[in-house]
Scaffold this motif. Structure first.
Motif, PDB file in Angstrom:
ATOM      1  N   PHE A 210       0.853  -1.086  -0.005  1.00 54.57           N
ATOM      2  CA  PHE A 210       0.041  -0.038   0.067  1.00 54.57           C
ATOM      3  C   PHE A 210       0.869   1.235   0.166  1.00 54.57           C
ATOM      4  CE2 PHE A 210      -2.141  -3.596   2.051  1.00 54.57           C
ATOM      5  CZ  PHE A 210      -3.291  -3.540   1.174  1.00 54.57           C
ATOM      6  N   PHE A 211       0.995   2.024  -1.012  1.00 52.54           N
ATOM      7  CA  PHE A 211       1.753   3.246  -1.188  1.00 52.54           C
ATOM      8  C   PHE A 211       1.175   4.227  -0.869  1.00 52.54           C
ATOM      9  CE2 PHE A 211       5.792   1.620  -3.261  1.00 52.54           C
ATOM     10  CZ  PHE A 211       5.246   0.214  -3.706  1.00 52.54           C
ATOM     11  N   PRO A 212       1.721   5.603  -0.815  1.00 50.39           N
ATOM     12  CA  PRO A 212       0.796   6.826  -0.871  1.00 50.39           C
ATOM     13  C   PRO A 212      -0.003   6.932  -1.714  1.00 50.39           C
ATOM     14  CG  PRO A 212       3.232   7.106  -0.438  1.00 50.39           C
ATOM     15  CD  PRO A 212       3.215   5.781  -0.825  1.00 50.39           C
ATOM     16  N   ASN A 213      -0.983   7.831  -1.662  1.00 52.87           N
ATOM     17  CA  ASN A 213      -2.211   8.215  -2.669  1.00 52.87           C
ATOM     18  C   ASN A 213      -2.889   7.206  -3.178  1.00 52.87           C
ATOM     19  OD1 ASN A 213      -0.963  10.900  -2.720  1.00 52.87           O
ATOM     20  ND2 ASN A 213       0.757  10.127  -4.085  1.00 52.87           N
ATOM     21  N   CYS A 214      -3.264   5.992  -2.272  1.00 48.17           N
ATOM     22  CA  CYS A 214      -3.992   5.026  -2.608  1.00 48.17           C
ATOM     23  C   CYS A 214      -3.563   4.076  -3.642  1.00 48.17           C
ATOM     24  CB  CYS A 214      -5.400   5.437  -2.776  1.00 48.17           C
ATOM     25  SG  CYS A 214      -6.197   6.477  -1.438  1.00 48.17           S
ATOM     26  N   VAL A 215      -2.370   4.128  -4.143  1.00 49.92           N
ATOM     27  CA  VAL A 215      -1.576   3.060  -5.211  1.00 49.92           C
ATOM     28  C   VAL A 215      -1.476   1.814  -4.521  1.00 49.92           C
ATOM     29  CG1 VAL A 215       0.233   2.690  -6.806  1.00 49.92           C
ATOM     30  CG2 VAL A 215      -0.590   5.118  -6.272  1.00 49.92           C
ATOM     31  N   MET A 216      -2.233   0.805  -4.933  1.00 52.60           N
ATOM     32  CA  MET A 216      -2.063  -0.477  -4.480  1.00 52.60           C
ATOM     33  C   MET A 216      -1.280  -1.438  -5.377  1.00 52.60           C
ATOM     34  SD  MET A 216      -4.895  -3.074  -3.074  1.00 52.60           S
ATOM     35  CE  MET A 216      -4.816  -4.100  -4.182  1.00 52.60           C
ATOM     36  N   ALA A 217      -0.196  -2.007  -4.693  1.00 49.46           N
ATOM     37  CA  ALA A 217       0.355  -3.132  -5.713  1.00 49.46           C
ATOM     38  C   ALA A 217       0.224  -4.360  -5.366  1.00 49.46           C
ATOM     39  CB  ALA A 217       1.956  -3.078  -5.877  1.00 49.46           C
ATOM     40  N   ASN A 218       0.051  -5.590  -6.041  1.00 49.03           N
ATOM     41  CA  ASN A 218       0.176  -6.861  -5.929  1.00 49.03           C
ATOM     42  C   ASN A 218       1.427  -7.716  -6.372  1.00 49.03           C
ATOM     43  OD1 ASN A 218      -1.768  -9.276  -4.600  1.00 49.03           O
ATOM     44  ND2 ASN A 218      -1.377  -9.749  -6.730  1.00 49.03           N
TER      45      ASN A 218
END
Ligand SMILES: NC(=O)c1ccc[n+]([C@@H]2O[C@H](COP(=O)([O-])OP(=O)(O)OC[C@H]3O[C@@H](n4cnc5c(N)ncnc54)[C@H](O)[C@@H]3O)[C@@H](O)[C@H]2O)c1
Length: 339
Positions: A210-218
């Motif tokens: 879970f990155f800043p600015n609601c950027v999600m990575a899987n």
């Protein structure tokens, strides 16, 4: 030209690849090869007879060489790297830099204090295709990044001392930090130990970052998969792209997206518009990433110009893995990535 003299510690799977690249560089002398196993050492020395062989890394550290490249198991990285720094050698340590944040940070701090180059083998930070993706992301070509999906899977190579996340995910975590220019704030991980169940060594792990600015990575990493997959998908508000390291044309930009109508009053008026534009291959100048990495190491040693994959970058990646490991062992809850 004055050569940089380098020894390689570890001649298993990866060490000989480092040795090949160092051997082929005009400004490098491959001075030593070292492995505990005589047969591995013998095989490597047949390929590179200019290097002196030893089964004892102290021989390498005692010699008047400039640097060592360390390609031994992860649990040995810290001890070998620290002793090398204490002996005044520059270090290139394979990924992950160390087995804990404390160890990784100690290496980074100590190297800086001694004015030595300390680099981690995040090969994909030196990969031209990844850097083409990073340029597109950072120039805003994709718009705001919504999410990233990364898969790194194959059948093997099973490790016994670390799980699949510590083995493979350093690549994807370093790629994500490199692309987004940010560290994740939180991470979670779930996985299974299928083949080495009795020893609880996870061979399949699903991570969420879970990155800043609601950027999600899987990230999905697996040693237990029928197909070799090395793929990263980046979806943005304007465009999307796929980086597939297995293909010759590794990066494709998709002018695809979805727009919501600017103003609607009734649900009937609300129609999303889908854009199915061009698929464009993204150009880049391909060179073997490991060669670029080795050149970056020698460049740092000879000019003082720091590499993008320095030990601090290694510590940032280990910090994410350490938080993810806590999550993995505690049922997959979200863990804060401490800065
Ligand atoms: N950058 C990449 O894409 C990439 C790919 C594969 C492996 N790696 C990394 O390379 C490192 C080594 O992995 P590998 O697959 O080659 O493992 P490996 O087990 O095949 O080889 C490790 C070798 O280190 C030797 N060794 C252990 N302790 C030693 C010591 N004290 N002194 C000298 N030799 C010693 C072992 O005998 C063995 O031959 C790991 O950190 C791994 O994550 C990186």
């Amino acid at each position: 030209m004055c050569s940089t003299r380098i020894g390689v510690l570890g001649c298993g799977y990866w060490g000989p690849k480092l040795a090949r690249n160092l051997h082929e560089m005009d400004d490098v002398e491959l001075a030593w090869l070292c492995d505990l196993k005589q047969d591995y050492l013998g095989r490597a020395c047949e390929l590179y007879p200019e290097a002196r062989p030893t089964t004892d890394y102290h021989d390498v550290l005692k010699d008047d060489i400039d640097a060592v490249a360390i390609a031994t198991p992860v649990t040995t990285h810290y001890r070998l790297a620290k002793e090398a720094l204490e002996a005044g050698k520059h270090i290139l340590v394979e990924k992950p830099l160390a087995a804990s944040t404390q160890e990784a940070t100690d290496l980074a701090e100590y190297a800086d204090r001694q004015g030595l180059a300390a680099m981690v083998g995040h090969t994909f930070q030196h990969n031209a295709a990844v850097n083409a993706v990073r340029d597109l992301v950072q120039q805003g070509e994709l718009g705001d990044v919504y999410y990233v999906d990364a898969t790194r899977a194959n059948l093997g190579l099973f490790q016994t001392d670390i799980n699949v996340m510590w083995d493979l995910a350093p690549h994807d975590v370093s790629i994500l930090i490199h692309l987004l220019g940010q560290d994740p704030l939180e991470v979670s991980a779930q996985g299974v130990a299928c083949v080495q169940r009795a020893r609880s060594v996870h061979d399949v792990v699903y991570m969420k970052l879970f990155f800043p600015n609601c950027v999600m990575a899987n990230i999905r990493v697996s040693w237990l998969d029928p197909v070799k997959t090395r793929r990263v998908i980046v979806v943005g508000s304007k465009k999307m792209l796929v980086y597939d390291d297995v293909l010759d044309d590794k990066v494709t930009l998709y002018d695809k997206g979805v727009e919501i109508p600017p103003f609607t009053v009734t649900p009937e008026e609300f129609h999303l518009s889908y854009r199915h534009g061009a698929e464009t291959p993204v150009p880049y100048d391909w060179r073997e990433p490991l060669r670029v990495e080795c050149e970056s190491f020698v460049h740092w040693i000879t000019t003082g110009q720091r590499s993008c994959s320095d030990a601090w970058m290694g510590a940032r990646v280990v910090r994410v893995l350490e938080s993810a490991q806590t999550s993995l062992l505690n049922g997959g809850g979200r863990e804060t990535v401490r800065s």
